[in-house]
Design a protein around this motif. Sequence first.
Motif, short mmCIF file in Angstrom:
data_model
loop_
_atom_site.label_atom_id
_atom_site.label_comp_id
_atom_site.label_asym_id
_atom_site.label_seq_id
_atom_site.Cartn_x
_atom_site.Cartn_y
_atom_site.Cartn_z
N UNK A 116 0.82 -1.22 0.00
CA UNK A 116 0.00 0.00 0.00
C UNK A 116 0.85 1.27 0.00
N UNK A 117 2.16 1.14 0.26
CA UNK A 117 3.06 2.30 0.25
C UNK A 117 3.65 2.55 -1.14
N UNK A 118 3.31 1.71 -2.11
CA UNK A 118 3.96 1.79 -3.42
C UNK A 118 3.73 3.11 -4.13
N UNK A 119 2.54 3.67 -4.02
CA UNK A 119 2.21 4.90 -4.74
C UNK A 119 2.30 6.15 -3.86
N UNK A 120 2.91 6.01 -2.70
CA UNK A 120 3.07 7.15 -1.80
C UNK A 120 4.31 7.94 -2.21
N UNK A 121 4.15 9.25 -2.41
CA UNK A 121 5.29 10.08 -2.82
C UNK A 121 6.29 10.23 -1.69
N UNK A 122 5.81 10.57 -0.51
CA UNK A 122 6.69 10.78 0.63
C UNK A 122 6.12 10.06 1.85
N UNK A 123 6.96 9.25 2.47
CA UNK A 123 6.59 8.56 3.71
C UNK A 123 7.38 9.18 4.86
N UNK A 124 6.66 9.58 5.89
CA UNK A 124 7.29 10.16 7.08
C UNK A 124 7.03 9.22 8.25
N UNK A 125 8.09 8.62 8.78
CA UNK A 125 7.98 7.69 9.90
C UNK A 125 8.76 8.25 11.08
N UNK A 126 8.04 8.59 12.14
CA UNK A 126 8.66 9.16 13.34
C UNK A 126 8.40 8.29 14.56
N UNK A 127 9.43 8.08 15.36
CA UNK A 127 9.28 7.38 16.63
C UNK A 127 8.95 8.42 17.70
N UNK A 128 7.73 8.38 18.18
CA UNK A 128 7.26 9.47 19.04
C UNK A 128 8.03 9.57 20.35
N UNK A 129 8.61 8.47 20.82
CA UNK A 129 9.33 8.53 22.09
C UNK A 129 10.55 9.45 22.00
#
Length: 659
Positions: A116-129
């Motif tokens: 499902x991430x294939x057509x995503x232009x930008x992925x932002x993954x943050x570790x909230x801790x």
Amino acid sequence: MELTPDLQEKKQFLIEGLKRTYKGHYDAIQPLPYIKDRLYCVDKVFVEGGVEVCLAPEPTPGTRGSWDRLDSYKSIYTDYRFKSKRRIIQGEPGYGKSTLTLQLAYDWCNDVSDSPMNNVEILILLRLRQLGRVKSLYRAIKSFLLFHEPRVSKHELEKIIHSCSSVHIILDGYDEYPGRDSNDNDDVHKIIKMELFADFDVSLTTRYLPGCLRKETKRAKLTGFDDKARNEYIRKAVVSNNDEAVAEIKQRLYENSILADLCQVPLIFVMFAHMAHDQRDLMKFNSVTQFFKHMIRRFYDHLKQKFKDNRSNKLYLHEMEHHELDKIAFEGLNKENQQLSWIKTRFRQRVGPELYDQYISIGILVEEDEVSDDSTGDNVLFTRMVRFYHKLFCEWYAAHHLVTLVKNAHNLSDRLRFLDPFDLQYLFRFACGLDPIAGKKLINHLKGLPGGDKFAILCILEQTGDVTDIMDSVKELCSRAVNIGRDDSALLQRSTTQLLEIASKNNIPISCVYLWHCFPRVDESGLNLILESGLSLSILSSLQKLWIYDRNRRLTNEEWAAILSYSSQCTSSKELEFGHPNDFGFGEGYILPENIPVTSIPSSLKSRNVKVWNHIGIDNYHRLNLQTGQWQACDKRGNLPGEKGFDEWTYKMSLSKSK
């Protein structure tokens, strides 16, 4: 918004910078924390566990709502029933929430076609801790994801992100976010409330639900590893396709009956699988406390093998004496807002430099950077923080201090007021397993809490020593209905069934077992009731009543006969009930066959005149005539005229409904 050529170029720098950061994260999966030279790419170890989606929220607090199982984590983003801009992915500690986010990052970085991430232009993954008191999302991205990319400023980053047609934000670990559930109007809470980036897709992982959720937010839940997932992990990450080695690890798992269900928790199973493969002399475990004690011993043994001098003896002493570490862990958990990370310099000073370095080398503690409170504007400063490898390890060491506190405390309720047993179940279970005296006091404390009896089951089964030591507790718990619900973890279900088996083997009367949405069936031997989770409930000779509720499920003749057969073999049974009247008086439950062949009714049910009855609708109760196989009206307690407790009014209502 169309970007200038300069910003188009910087957009590529941004994407490449994000991918470089994510690769550093997903290429460093460490199944055994004490073996630091054995790192895996997430794609080589990721295995899909169970995933459920919430189709309808809980109508009232404490109820389950409507959930359905998904075939894959990908369905969280592709199933039409889950279409939303905001998604919550829930899961207990160790159930793989963070690993799932790394798999999604891997999919995005490597253009996995069916992701499902294939057509995503930008992925932002943050570790909230790690965010500390950072209120700006852009500042967090620049600080943690683009710290090595000076060519993109925070201001340019904002312009680029808003120009994209597809942005997906993943916020990992809300329950570890320093600003969780606060009234701060930071970007994280604005995003959750859809006051910021309303057009972006956002996924939030957490153990519990934030209080500021919008009603359109969709929810999924990770339910852990089943047997299929465990097999896949062994083959994928431990022994490849060596059938003999796979069978050996599985055999070791099934030899440890308590771990067979504990290993529904992916974190625990992963460590067990690697240890079972590496150790030929892996012992059998009767409790999770025994397993954790053995695991910590293996951490130290691995480090001792590197030393050939007297440092090995000193390590053994340090393994046994960790009072300050215990105290720090307990202080972190025994707060209204739990503290799960500490400033390295202060932590190291408290435990001592030598011990601290050992904890880091062994893998019990992990260091990472967080944004400092002293940061201002674009001047971002970092503080080196330390945390336990996983919260379960924090609970393990905190349990040692809890034992000391409980043994010396006179008023437990006051001393433990910030410790929620249902949030910190392993803390309490470890403490009960570590010390029988403290365990007994904790179990009595738990029984006084709402719903505490059920949790006390887990702690009773952690107790070491003879089963006779807990007989009084077993008798008390079995004197009233023992509930097993679909919402219970497999671990809790198994612990409950173990309690019931202990009672039955010791001829302790079990007043009632209530199976709620467990979709029970009887195995081919006819000797076990198999629950939806795959766990089994053996024949209980001292069971007096079996009560089964599964909303509007239709039983086949074969299923019906099997359940009757199981009930007949519970030689003390007096009653078999189906369905349940809800708060509005509606009887809901199993739809049973209209005519029951007399030959399918066991003779022992007839000789004992076991009451078999069902809730069918409003004021509509029917009881099976064991001699004829016909249903006949009864009162709301399943009684017929002339029987003790007979209610004439509800009988007449039921009689009128059946006509």
